[in-house]
Design a protein around this motif. Structure first.
Motif, PDB file in Angstrom:
ATOM      1  N   ILE A   1       0.811  -1.210   0.038  1.00 43.40           N
ATOM      2  CA  ILE A   1      -0.125  -0.100  -0.057  1.00 43.40           C
ATOM      3  C   ILE A   1       0.814   1.417   0.041  1.00 43.40           C
ATOM      4  CG2 ILE A   1      -0.293   0.116   2.621  1.00 43.40           C
ATOM      5  CD1 ILE A   1      -3.033   1.153   1.905  1.00 43.40           C
ATOM      6  N   PHE A   2       2.108   1.230   0.574  1.00 40.72           N
ATOM      7  CA  PHE A   2       2.852   2.472   0.835  1.00 40.72           C
ATOM      8  C   PHE A   2       3.348   2.518  -0.592  1.00 40.72           C
ATOM      9  CE2 PHE A   2       4.036   1.507   5.423  1.00 40.72           C
ATOM     10  CZ  PHE A   2       3.112   2.247   5.867  1.00 40.72           C
ATOM     11  N   ASN A   3       3.540   1.509  -1.344  1.00 41.27           N
ATOM     12  CA  ASN A   3       4.413   1.920  -2.787  1.00 41.27           C
ATOM     13  C   ASN A   3       3.543   2.055  -3.818  1.00 41.27           C
ATOM     14  OD1 ASN A   3       7.211   0.988  -2.443  1.00 41.27           O
ATOM     15  ND2 ASN A   3       6.730  -1.043  -2.480  1.00 41.27           N
ATOM     16  N   SER A   4       2.069   1.798  -3.512  1.00 39.73           N
ATOM     17  CA  SER A   4       1.171   2.066  -4.316  1.00 39.73           C
ATOM     18  C   SER A   4       0.625   3.602  -4.452  1.00 39.73           C
ATOM     19  CB  SER A   4      -0.282   1.089  -4.160  1.00 39.73           C
ATOM     20  OG  SER A   4      -1.356   1.553  -4.719  1.00 39.73           O
ATOM     21  N   LYS A   5       0.611   3.985  -3.078  1.00 35.29           N
ATOM     22  CA  LYS A   5       0.254   5.498  -2.926  1.00 35.29           C
ATOM     23  C   LYS A   5       1.477   6.457  -3.262  1.00 35.29           C
ATOM     24  CE  LYS A   5      -3.708   5.148  -1.274  1.00 35.29           C
ATOM     25  NZ  LYS A   5      -5.076   5.720  -2.109  1.00 35.29           N
TER      26      LYS A   5
END
Length: 253
Positions: A134-138
């Motif tokens: 989720i961190f990489n996605s955002k």
């Protein structure tokens, strides 16, 4: 506690550099460093490294600080960073992951670990790996370009282009502890050549006893972050606690 004046008008004229000590007065220290270095000039989707801490202030036996992890900046001004609030002997881990629109100063996405979901016996690296998808996605959604140098330096200037003006009003605390606290704190960044306001910041904690400007971090062409902390009395007295405030601004050409 030293005698405090009822009204203090503090004017600091500089592009400020890191202040590695948390003194009771807003001392200004300059650095020999230059601008922020990014891993790439253009955005490329990918995996982000575990953020590294920027030492804007030194924690002591008398002071607990909120740690600061700058992650990266997009070409259109979205700044990603992470903070860890000071742990007042709770044994729990707290964290704030923020993507900020530096044009408005508003958070556009946040991920928090606070008193509602606090974790014991963990560290940032474990949290990062657990939530990396989720961190990489955002970060990729906002086209964040990662900083290449995790220990970012602050920008000096022999001919500063802006003023930092702060008005601090000291009042008697309503807590009944017999101490003076700061009320109505207002920071303004003023562009010198036009005498226009290009940024402002207010504090709302009613137990603030000191405010310190730690420096000004360059994050792009004519873009900066002012790093300011408010100091409040600890939950059970000393050590006191510093909370980090970030004020983005952009110099006009």
């Amino acid at each position: 506690m030293k005698q405090l004046r009822t009204h203090i008008n503090l004017i600091i004229i500089a592009i400020i550099a890191l202040n590695y000590s948390c003194n009771s007065e807003a001392d200004v220290v300059t650095s020999d460093s230059a601008a922020v270095i990014l891993k790439s000039k253009t955005f490329k989707p990918g995996d982000f490294s575990i953020p590294k801490k920027l030492n804007y202030c030194t924690e002591t036996e008398e002071i607990l600080i909120e740690t600061f992890f700058p992650i990266g900046i997009s070409n259109d001004g979205f700044f990603a960073y992470l903070t860890e609030p000071a742990d007042e002997a709770t044994g729990f881990y707290f964290m704030n992951f923020v993507i900020m629109n530096t044009e408005t100063g508003e958070s556009v996405w946040t991920f928090k670990i606070d008193e509602n979901n606090a974790l014991e016996n963990t560290v940032l690296s474990e949290i990062w790996m657990k939530h990396r998808d989720i961190f990489n996605s955002k970060l990729n959604d906002y086209q964040i370009i990662e900083f290449a140098n995790p220990v970012l330096k602050l920008l000096p200037s022999n001919k500063p282009a802006f003023d930092i003006r702060a008005e601090l009003n000291y009042v008697e605390s309503k807590s009944g502890l017999g101490i003076q606290v700061i009320d109505n704190v207002n920071f303004e960044v003023i562009q010198k050549k036009s005498d226009t306001k290009i940024g402002s910041l207010k504090f709302t904690d009613d137990m603030t006893i000191n405010v310190t400007v730690h420096g000004c971090l360059p994050i792009g062409e004519n873009r900066y972050l002012l790093l300011v902390t408010d100091e409040r009395i600890g939950y059970e007295g000393p050590p006191n606690v510093l909370t980090l405030k970030i004020l983005p601004f952009k110099l006009q050409k």
